[in-house]
Design an enzyme around this catalytic site. Structure first.
Site: not given
Length: 222
Positions: A47, A118
């Site tokens: 992320d 992610e």
């Protein structure tokens, strides 16, 4: 270890052949499998790497003010965008889910698809460093970054973006009915957007019913 199809899939989209197969297997593994090594830590890392890669690209390629850059950054790293790209590359079948999570439509869940997307970026960063992870992001996000996806959006992603753009609450999906024998189950799902309306659809899987319900909602209200 990774099967041949998944290894090929990862090589194509990560830009290199996975070296630490256990690392990449963890990136594809949901906690519902019971495996202690799953995608959660890699998703946390990915992320942040994704955010930096996109922020760098926006800074270098645009002279817009900070407020507009932040606005676009938030859209480009959103769960809906990550999930949409995961669908475009066909990530779902390569994810490792527990039976209940898969039966509940986990293979088409925005949350799970976005998280695994992610986690893959996190795995690339861990194995090859930031330049390789940045290249992976730029490749996967290329059409989105250029503002010309050139592809029909997945109905659930399109509905979510429509709701956000119309300043509406996010769509809510509800399983209305599950009927039929185990070998031929039929799922009826309703999608609702507050103060707009609802739409229903029935299909052979929960995720397919959600997709069809989103299509029907867009046809009726968008």
């Amino acid at each position: 270890m990774l099967d041949g199809e998944t290894r090929t899939f990862l090589t194509r989209h990560a830009g290199h052949t996975p070296e630490d197969e256990a690392l990449w297997l963890a990136a594809l593994t949901h906690g519902s499998t019971g495996d202690k090594r799953n995608y959660e830590r890699l998703e946390f890392l990915g992320d942040r790497v994704l955010g930096l890669a996109i922020a760098e690209w926006l800074y270098r390629e645009s002279d817009e003010p900070e407020g507009r850059l932040s606005q676009r950054l938030n859209a480009l790293v959103s769960r809906a965008t990550c999930a949409g790209i995961a669908r475009e590359i066909g990530l779902g079948p390569h994810m490792r889910l527990g039976k209940q999570a898969r039966d509940d439509g986990g293979e088409d869940s925005d949350n799970i698809l976005g998280d695994v997307m992610e986690a893959m970026i996190g795995a690339c960063f861990t194995e090859r460093g930031f330049p390789a992870a940045r290249d992976m992001v730029r490749k996967l996000w290329a059409d989105t970054l250029a503002g010309k996806t050139g592809k029909r959006k997945h109905p659930k992603s399109a509905l979510q973006e429509w709701a956000a753009g119309s300043r509406r609450r996010m769509p809510e999906y509800r399983l209305v009915d599950r009927a039929g024998p185990d070998h031929a189950l039929r799922f009826t799902v309703e999608v609702h957007v507050h103060n707009v309306g609802s739409a229903q659809a029935t299909a052979g899987s929960k995720q397919e019913a959600e997709t069809l319900a989103a299509e029907e909602f867009m046809r009726k209200f968008a």
